[in-house]
Scaffold this motif. Structure first.
Motif, short mmCIF file in Angstrom:
data_model
loop_
_atom_site.label_atom_id
_atom_site.label_comp_id
_atom_site.label_asym_id
_atom_site.label_seq_id
_atom_site.Cartn_x
_atom_site.Cartn_y
_atom_site.Cartn_z
N ILE A 158 0.85 -1.19 0.00
CA ILE A 158 0.00 0.00 0.00
C ILE A 158 0.88 1.24 0.00
N PRO A 159 0.84 2.06 -1.04
CA PRO A 159 1.68 3.25 -1.09
C PRO A 159 1.20 4.34 -0.14
N GLU A 160 2.10 5.21 0.26
CA GLU A 160 1.71 6.40 1.00
C GLU A 160 1.08 7.42 0.04
N PRO A 161 0.15 8.26 0.52
CA PRO A 161 -0.28 8.40 1.91
C PRO A 161 -1.37 7.42 2.33
N GLU A 162 -1.80 6.55 1.41
CA GLU A 162 -2.89 5.62 1.73
C GLU A 162 -2.50 4.67 2.85
N ARG A 163 -1.23 4.29 2.90
CA ARG A 163 -0.79 3.36 3.95
C ARG A 163 -1.07 3.93 5.34
N LEU A 171 -8.15 1.91 -0.31
CA LEU A 171 -7.47 1.08 -1.30
C LEU A 171 -7.38 -0.38 -0.89
N ALA A 172 -6.94 -0.65 0.34
CA ALA A 172 -6.70 -2.03 0.77
C ALA A 172 -8.00 -2.83 0.85
N GLU A 173 -8.98 -2.30 1.55
CA GLU A 173 -10.23 -3.05 1.74
C GLU A 173 -10.98 -3.21 0.43
N THR A 174 -10.99 -2.18 -0.39
CA THR A 174 -11.69 -2.30 -1.68
C THR A 174 -11.02 -3.32 -2.57
N PRO A 187 -19.75 0.38 -8.15
CA PRO A 187 -18.89 1.01 -9.15
C PRO A 187 -18.14 2.23 -8.66
N GLU A 188 -18.59 2.86 -7.58
CA GLU A 188 -17.93 4.08 -7.11
C GLU A 188 -16.56 3.77 -6.50
N ARG A 189 -15.65 4.72 -6.64
CA ARG A 189 -14.33 4.61 -6.00
C ARG A 189 -14.08 5.92 -5.27
N PRO A 190 -14.68 6.08 -4.09
CA PRO A 190 -14.64 7.37 -3.40
C PRO A 190 -13.25 7.70 -2.85
N ARG A 191 -13.04 8.98 -2.71
CA ARG A 191 -11.88 9.51 -1.99
C ARG A 191 -12.41 10.51 -0.99
N ASP A 192 -12.20 10.24 0.28
CA ASP A 192 -12.83 11.06 1.31
C ASP A 192 -12.02 10.97 2.60
N VAL A 223 -16.10 6.75 3.71
CA VAL A 223 -14.75 6.33 3.35
C VAL A 223 -13.73 7.24 4.02
N ILE A 224 -12.68 6.64 4.57
CA ILE A 224 -11.55 7.42 5.08
C ILE A 224 -10.33 6.91 4.33
N GLY A 225 -10.03 7.55 3.22
CA GLY A 225 -8.96 7.09 2.36
C GLY A 225 -9.32 7.29 0.90
N ASP A 226 -8.65 6.55 0.04
CA ASP A 226 -8.83 6.71 -1.40
C ASP A 226 -8.92 5.32 -2.04
N ALA A 227 -10.10 4.98 -2.54
CA ALA A 227 -10.33 3.68 -3.16
C ALA A 227 -10.06 3.71 -4.66
N GLY A 228 -9.58 4.84 -5.19
CA GLY A 228 -9.48 5.02 -6.62
C GLY A 228 -8.60 4.02 -7.34
N GLY A 229 -7.52 3.62 -6.74
CA GLY A 229 -6.60 2.70 -7.40
C GLY A 229 -6.83 1.23 -7.08
N ALA A 230 -7.96 0.91 -6.48
CA ALA A 230 -8.21 -0.47 -6.05
C ALA A 230 -8.31 -1.41 -7.24
N SER A 231 -7.82 -2.64 -7.04
CA SER A 231 -7.89 -3.65 -8.10
C SER A 231 -7.93 -5.04 -7.50
N ALA A 232 -8.48 -5.97 -8.25
CA ALA A 232 -8.51 -7.37 -7.82
C ALA A 232 -7.10 -7.94 -7.75
N ALA A 233 -6.22 -7.46 -8.61
CA ALA A 233 -4.83 -7.96 -8.59
C ALA A 233 -4.14 -7.60 -7.28
N LEU A 234 -4.32 -6.35 -6.84
CA LEU A 234 -3.76 -5.96 -5.54
C LEU A 234 -4.42 -6.76 -4.43
#
Length: 272
Positions: A158-163, A171-174, A187-192, A223-234
Motif C-alpha cells: 500500500i503506497p503512502e499516503p494511503e498506507r 485502497l486495501a479493503e476495496t 462502481p464508485e471509488r470514493p476519496r474522502d 470512506v476514510i482514504g482513497d479507493a481510486g486505485g483499487a484492483s482485484a490484482a492488488l
C-alpha cells in the motif's frame, strides 16, 4: 463423521478428544456490521475474517489440534453510527459474551483461544475482554489478534499516503473485496476523509496519541482514504500475504508449549 475445523460441525466426543490434546486451540473470527462507504457491503470485515481464517486453516497440517468457532458478525462500531445499516452492540455485552464463551472452552479443556478480529474499531475492546478472561481462567491462553497487523509485507503493498491515512473502505479493503467477492463491490471509488479542522500537531487518528474520532468527523461518504486505485490484482496479493502470514503464526503457536503449564498453575518455572 468427516473431519472438520468447525467446532459446531463435530459431535461432542470428537471435541472432547481434541480439547484434551496438548496445545488445543480454538480460533474465534470477529467481524462487524457497519458502513463501508457507498461501494462496499456492511459485512466487509466479517467476510474478510472468515475468508482469510478458512484459507489459513486449510493450509495448516490437518493433525494440528485447532478448531474455529462460528463468526461473531456483529461487533462494536459506534464510530460508524449515523450511516444506515450500522449495528453496534454495547461493549459490556460483548465483553461478557466473550468471557462467558471463554469459560466454557476452558471447562471443556481447551488451552488457547485466538480472537481473529478484522474490525479495527474493536481492537482495544477485545484486548480488554481477553485480559479479563485470562484473569478469571488463567489456564486458557487468550490471544487477541487484528487481521491487518502482523503478517509481513502487507503494508509494503500500500503506497503512502494511503498506507497511513487509508483507515476505512479505501485502497486495501476495496482491493481485497474485489478479489474475494467482486459481485459485492459497487462502481464508485470514493476519496474522502479529513474534513473540517486539521488534526492538532502531535496527535493522530490512530497510533501514538490517537483521537477518539467518529467517522462523521472525517467523511461524508463513510470512506476514510482513497479507493481510486483499487484492483482485484492488488487484492490477490494482499490476500496471499495475509493468509500466509497468519498461517505461519498459527503454526508456530500450535507447535509451541506456550504458556508453560507450571507458570499457569502458579508454581513458577523449574529452577533446575
Amino acid at each position: 463423521m468427516e473431519h472438520s475445523r468447525h467446532l459446531q460441525q463435530l459431535a461432542w466426543p470428537q471435541v472432547e478428544q481434541l480439547a484434551a490434546r496438548p496445545g488445543s486451540t480454538v480460533v474465534w473470527p470477529w467481524g462487524a456490521v457497519e458502513q463501508h462507504g457507498p461501494h462496499l457491503p456492511l459485512g466487509t470485515d466479517a467476510l474478510f475474517a472468515e475468508r482469510v481464517l478458512d484459507a489459513v486453516l486449510a493450509r495448516l497440517d490437518a493433525a494440528l489440534p485447532v478448531l474455529r468457532l462460528p463468526l461473531q458478525s456483529i461487533g462494536f462500531s459506534p464510530e460508524h453510527r449515523g450511516f444506515s445499516g450500522t449495528l453496534s452492540l454495547p461493549p459490556e455485552l460483548l465483553i461478557n459474551q466473550l468471557v462467558g464463551v471463554g469459560h466454557e472452552l476452558a471447562a471443556a479443556g481447551f488451552q488457547r483461544l485466538v480472537l481473529f478480529n478484522a474490525h479495527g474499531g474493536q481492537i482495544a475492546l477485545l484486548q480488554t475482554a481477553a485480559r479479563q478472561l485470562r484473569s478469571e481462567r488463567p489456564e486458557l491462553a487468550v490471544l487477541p489478534c487484528f487481521l491487518w497487523s502482523g503478517p509481513e509485507g502487507v503494508a509494503a503493498l500500500i503506497p503512502e499516503p494511503e498506507r497511513s491515512a487509508g483507515l476505512h473502505a479505501g485502497l486495501a479493503e476495496t482491493s481485497l473485496m474485489l478479489h474475494l467477492a467482486p459481485e459485492l463491490v459497487g462502481p464508485e471509488r470514493p476519496r474522502d476523509g479529513h474534513l473540517g479542522a486539521p488534526i492538532p500537531q502531535g496527535w493522530s487518528l490512530e497510533g501514538q496519541a490517537p483521537l477518539a474520532w467518529l467517522t462523521q468527523d472525517l467523511s461524508r461518504s463513510g470512506v476514510i482514504g482513497d479507493a481510486g486505485g483499487a484492483s482485484a490484482a492488488l487484492g490477490a496479493q494482499l490476500f496471499e500475504r495475509l493468509v500466509e502470514g497468519w498461517r505461519q503464526r498459527l503454526d508456530a503457536l500450535l507447535r509451541s508449549s506456550w504458556p508453560a503449564s507450571d507458570l499457569v498453575s502458579g508454581q513458577g518455572p523449574d529452577p533446575s
